[in-house]
Scaffold this motif. Structure first.
Motif, mmCIF file in Angstrom:
data_model
loop_
_atom_site.group_PDB
_atom_site.id
_atom_site.type_symbol
_atom_site.label_atom_id
_atom_site.label_comp_id
_atom_site.label_asym_id
_atom_site.label_seq_id
_atom_site.Cartn_x
_atom_site.Cartn_y
_atom_site.Cartn_z
ATOM 1 N N MET A 1 0.981 -1.340 0.444
ATOM 2 C CA MET A 1 0.126 0.040 0.258
ATOM 3 C C MET A 1 1.140 1.405 0.273
ATOM 4 S SD MET A 1 -3.618 0.626 2.641
ATOM 5 C CE MET A 1 -3.732 2.246 2.960
ATOM 6 N N GLN A 2 0.900 1.992 -0.983
ATOM 7 C CA GLN A 2 1.010 3.558 -0.638
ATOM 8 C C GLN A 2 0.811 4.436 0.027
ATOM 9 O OE1 GLN A 2 1.428 4.777 -5.066
ATOM 10 N NE2 GLN A 2 2.891 5.920 -4.753
ATOM 11 N N VAL A 3 2.721 5.151 0.922
ATOM 12 C CA VAL A 3 1.434 6.068 1.641
ATOM 13 C C VAL A 3 1.787 7.415 0.530
ATOM 14 C CG1 VAL A 3 2.565 7.760 3.273
ATOM 15 C CG2 VAL A 3 3.311 5.417 3.092
ATOM 16 N N PRO A 4 -0.189 8.207 1.492
ATOM 17 C CA PRO A 4 -0.502 9.578 1.006
ATOM 18 C C PRO A 4 0.756 10.496 0.976
ATOM 19 C CG PRO A 4 -1.360 8.257 2.714
ATOM 20 C CD PRO A 4 -0.859 7.741 2.731
ATOM 21 N N LEU A 5 0.804 11.140 0.131
ATOM 22 C CA LEU A 5 1.231 12.090 0.171
ATOM 23 C C LEU A 5 1.556 13.144 1.342
ATOM 24 C CD1 LEU A 5 4.189 13.923 -1.880
ATOM 25 C CD2 LEU A 5 1.929 15.307 -3.511
ATOM 26 N N TYR A 6 0.686 13.703 1.326
ATOM 27 C CA TYR A 6 0.785 14.704 2.604
ATOM 28 C C TYR A 6 1.053 14.002 3.385
ATOM 29 C CZ TYR A 6 -3.565 11.695 4.027
ATOM 30 O OH TYR A 6 -4.632 10.652 4.152
ATOM 31 N N ALA B 1 3.970 11.317 3.328
ATOM 32 C CA ALA B 1 5.489 11.039 2.888
ATOM 33 C C ALA B 1 5.458 13.024 3.374
ATOM 34 C CB ALA B 1 5.793 10.951 1.471
ATOM 35 N N LYS B 2 5.329 14.072 2.947
ATOM 36 C CA LYS B 2 5.685 15.128 3.151
ATOM 37 C C LYS B 2 5.961 15.300 5.116
ATOM 38 C CE LYS B 2 4.131 17.601 -0.480
ATOM 39 N NZ LYS B 2 2.673 18.498 -1.034
ATOM 40 N N PHE C 1 9.245 15.931 7.072
ATOM 41 C CA PHE C 1 9.488 17.389 7.943
ATOM 42 C C PHE C 1 10.262 17.146 9.180
ATOM 43 C CE2 PHE C 1 7.249 19.620 4.944
ATOM 44 C CZ PHE C 1 8.615 20.924 4.080
ATOM 45 N N ARG C 2 9.446 16.006 9.826
ATOM 46 C CA ARG C 2 9.698 15.406 11.048
ATOM 47 C C ARG C 2 11.101 14.747 10.855
ATOM 48 N NH1 ARG C 2 4.535 13.199 11.927
ATOM 49 N NH2 ARG C 2 4.955 11.446 10.759
ATOM 50 N N MET C 3 11.153 14.197 10.123
ATOM 51 C CA MET C 3 13.160 14.135 10.088
ATOM 52 C C MET C 3 14.053 15.486 10.029
ATOM 53 S SD MET C 3 15.588 14.097 7.145
ATOM 54 C CE MET C 3 15.039 14.404 6.087
ATOM 55 N N VAL D 1 20.758 9.298 9.910
ATOM 56 C CA VAL D 1 19.039 9.895 9.727
ATOM 57 C C VAL D 1 19.426 10.414 8.538
ATOM 58 C CG1 VAL D 1 17.267 11.135 10.601
ATOM 59 C CG2 VAL D 1 18.541 9.597 12.726
ATOM 60 N N LEU D 2 20.025 11.634 8.397
ATOM 61 C CA LEU D 2 20.387 12.741 7.297
ATOM 62 C C LEU D 2 20.152 11.487 5.478
ATOM 63 C CD1 LEU D 2 21.308 16.147 8.376
ATOM 64 C CD2 LEU D 2 19.563 15.175 7.614
ATOM 65 N N ARG D 3 21.110 10.615 6.473
ATOM 66 C CA ARG D 3 21.992 9.558 5.582
ATOM 67 C C ARG D 3 20.790 8.326 4.902
ATOM 68 N NH1 ARG D 3 26.039 8.801 7.588
ATOM 69 N NH2 ARG D 3 25.271 6.559 8.456
ATOM 70 N N ARG D 4 20.473 7.983 6.111
ATOM 71 C CA ARG D 4 19.402 7.381 5.379
ATOM 72 C C ARG D 4 18.128 8.133 4.955
ATOM 73 N NH1 ARG D 4 20.220 5.349 10.914
ATOM 74 N NH2 ARG D 4 18.278 6.572 11.324
ATOM 75 N N SER D 5 17.576 8.980 5.299
ATOM 76 C CA SER D 5 16.675 10.227 3.960
ATOM 77 C C SER D 5 17.509 10.389 2.692
ATOM 78 C CB SER D 5 17.120 10.241 4.717
ATOM 79 O OG SER D 5 17.806 12.377 4.840
#
Length: 119
Positions: A1-6, A8-9, A13-15, A55-59
């Protein structure tokens, strides 16, 4: 199941939602920076910086570059730098509005004090 765009955004921003991560991204805007320089600029424990860099690298928004014993980090693309510039512009506008409100309140307080002292 695909995550809704909102959603994912929101996760994106949490990251970004950590002061050390934001500072790292700011420092990387002008090109790769060795970890030792990041440590000098940010003044956090090496383990804390390592966690935040992971965290930044994984993202996928930063990449690590090894040159012998030196590890540097760089932005994976220019869009992150543009996002930080946009955030700076938005914050400038917000703070400018708050300064205007503060000036109005101070002016109103000064007028109220003048009115009460003339009675």
């Amino acid at each position: 199941m695909q995550v809704p765009l909102y959603q994912a955004k929101a996760e994106f921003f949490r990251m970004l939602g950590h002061p050390v991560r934001i500072r790292v991204l700011e420092l990387l805007q002008n090109g790769p920076v060795p970890v030792r320089d990041l440590l000098n600029e940010i003044e956090v424990e090496p383990s804390n910086l390592s966690q935040q860099l992971a965290v930044l690298r994984r993202s996928g928004i930063v990449v690590s570059i090894r040159d012998g014993a030196t590890v540097s980090y760089a932005l994976a693309g220019g869009d992150v730098a543009e996002l930080l510039r946009a955030a700076r512009r938005i914050l400038t506008e917000l703070l400018s509005g708050q300064n205007e409100l503060l000036a109005e309140l101070q002016h109103a307080d000064a007028n109220a004090e003048t009115s009460s002292s003339t009675r």
